[in-house]
Scaffold this motif. Structure first.
Motif, mmCIF file in Angstrom:
data_model
loop_
_atom_site.group_PDB
_atom_site.id
_atom_site.type_symbol
_atom_site.label_atom_id
_atom_site.label_comp_id
_atom_site.label_asym_id
_atom_site.label_seq_id
_atom_site.Cartn_x
_atom_site.Cartn_y
_atom_site.Cartn_z
ATOM 1 N N ASP A 12 -4.220 -4.131 6.905
ATOM 2 C CA ASP A 12 -5.030 -3.430 7.885
ATOM 3 C C ASP A 12 -4.567 -3.827 9.278
ATOM 4 O OD1 ASP A 12 -8.178 -3.464 6.068
ATOM 5 O OD2 ASP A 12 -6.427 -2.179 5.957
ATOM 6 N N GLY A 13 -4.538 -2.851 10.172
ATOM 7 C CA GLY A 13 -4.121 -3.129 11.524
ATOM 8 C C GLY A 13 -2.743 -2.596 11.824
ATOM 9 N N GLY A 14 -2.109 -1.934 10.850
ATOM 10 C CA GLY A 14 -0.863 -1.265 11.166
ATOM 11 C C GLY A 14 0.345 -1.968 10.611
ATOM 12 N N GLY A 15 1.481 -1.799 11.327
ATOM 13 C CA GLY A 15 2.767 -2.234 10.812
ATOM 14 C C GLY A 15 3.009 -3.706 10.963
ATOM 15 N N LYS A 152 -4.032 3.518 -2.075
ATOM 16 C CA LYS A 152 -4.747 4.019 -0.900
ATOM 17 C C LYS A 152 -3.816 4.420 0.240
ATOM 18 C CE LYS A 152 -8.972 1.287 -1.674
ATOM 19 N NZ LYS A 152 -9.862 0.256 -1.082
ATOM 20 N N GLU A 153 -2.579 3.956 0.187
ATOM 21 C CA GLU A 153 -1.638 4.237 1.276
ATOM 22 C C GLU A 153 -1.285 5.721 1.347
ATOM 23 O OE1 GLU A 153 1.411 0.788 2.010
ATOM 24 O OE2 GLU A 153 1.066 0.962 -0.146
ATOM 25 N N GLY A 185 -6.861 0.905 2.959
ATOM 26 C CA GLY A 185 -7.642 2.093 3.285
ATOM 27 C C GLY A 185 -7.922 2.295 4.762
ATOM 28 N N ALA A 186 -7.345 1.459 5.633
ATOM 29 C CA ALA A 186 -7.574 1.601 7.075
ATOM 30 C C ALA A 186 -6.671 2.689 7.650
ATOM 31 C CB ALA A 186 -7.305 0.286 7.785
ATOM 32 N N LYS A 187 -7.210 3.484 8.569
ATOM 33 C CA LYS A 187 -6.422 4.515 9.232
ATOM 34 C C LYS A 187 -5.555 3.893 10.323
ATOM 35 C CE LYS A 187 -9.610 8.356 8.368
ATOM 36 N NZ LYS A 187 -10.421 9.444 8.992
ATOM 37 N N VAL A 188 -4.277 4.299 10.365
ATOM 38 C CA VAL A 188 -3.344 3.790 11.363
ATOM 39 C C VAL A 188 -2.469 4.944 11.854
ATOM 40 C CG1 VAL A 188 -3.233 1.417 10.505
ATOM 41 C CG2 VAL A 188 -1.712 3.156 9.546
ATOM 42 N N ASN A 189 -1.694 4.661 12.858
ATOM 43 C CA ASN A 189 -0.717 5.630 13.356
ATOM 44 C C ASN A 189 0.593 4.881 13.572
ATOM 45 O OD1 ASN A 189 0.530 7.925 14.377
ATOM 46 N ND2 ASN A 189 -0.172 7.526 16.472
#
Length: 243
Positions: A12-15, A152-153, A185-189
């Motif tokens: 979670d939190g991105g890359g 979830k990815e 399951g966290a949304k990232v960009n």
């Protein structure tokens, strides 16, 4: 799909993390199905595998090779590394390495300050033709599904990109896209780039992922990593480099 099964911001939190390829199955190496090599053939096979692994170990990058601030990411090494595959339902998965694979090694790193994560991967095959088929199959996977998933990815905008200008390869392929949901399951960009080159029977790949705002830096890391791996490959003896 080339090496994106290595991850894409699995935490979670991105890359900030690299997720390894699924490891539920073990690559089969070069042994023919249903039989075991015997005598001289077994000895020759083991020697070829040991030589190929030595090449992979020397060519794959370590954290200092990526630059200041990079550290090992767990798992640091995946050896042997399964082949990535995009299934008909657009699921990203892993499968045992094809016959003719002598070595397959991934090393995973991360930079805490930027959240950029990267993987260098080396695959050594028994001959040029097998390496060509591997790259052709991987290229087909890029075009199979623009939207892909694993657990979830979620990834979107998966497409073939212009490869970096790295001299000396017989073939170059690049992939790019976005990760929009992490393994938790966290949304990232996040954006990712995969740069892959074939030099004879050797396949070298650089996977880099991070926040979308770091796009240019991510592309540069991928190009620089591929270039450095190729330089190291060229330093190996002719036989070890498969030329």
């Amino acid at each position: 799909m080339l090496v994106r099964s290595l991850g894409g911001g699995g935490e979670d939190g991105g890359g900030s993390a690299v997720s390894p390829a699924p490891t539920g199955t073990k690559p089969t190496g070069t042994e023919p199905t249903g039989t075991e090599p015997t005598g001289t053939k077994a000895t020759d096979t083991k020697a070829a595998e040991a030589e190929a692994r030595a090449v992979a170990t020397r060519v794959a990058l370590t954290p200092p090779d990526w630059g200041s601030g990079f550290t090992r990411h767990t798992p640091y090494e995946v050896d042997p590394a399964p082949e990535p595959v995009v299934r008909e339902n657009c699921e990203l998965a892993g499968r045992p390495s094809r016959i003719g694979t002598l070595a397959s090694l991934q090393r995973n790193v991360a930079e805490t300050a930027s959240g950029i994560a990267g993987t260098s991967e080396v695959r050594v095959f028994a001959d040029d033709a097998t390496a060509q088929r591997y790259l052709a199959d991987a290229r087909d996977d890029i075009h199979r599904c623009p939207d892909q998933f694993r657990g979830k990815e979620r990834w979107s905008g998966v497409r073939e990109a212009n490869p970096p200008e790295v001299a000396g390869f017989d073939e170059l392929v690049a992939e790019e896209g976005r990760q929009v949901v992490t393994a938790k399951g966290a949304k990232v960009n996040d954006v990712y780039v995969i740069a892959t080159g074939r030099d004879g029977r050797n396949i070298l790949s650089a996977y880099v992922v991070g926040k979308a705002a770091l796009d240019a830096r991510i592309e540069q890391y991928a190009a620089d990593t591929l270039r450095e791996m190729h330089r190291r490959l060229g330093q190996q003896p002719e036989a070890a480099a498969g030329r």
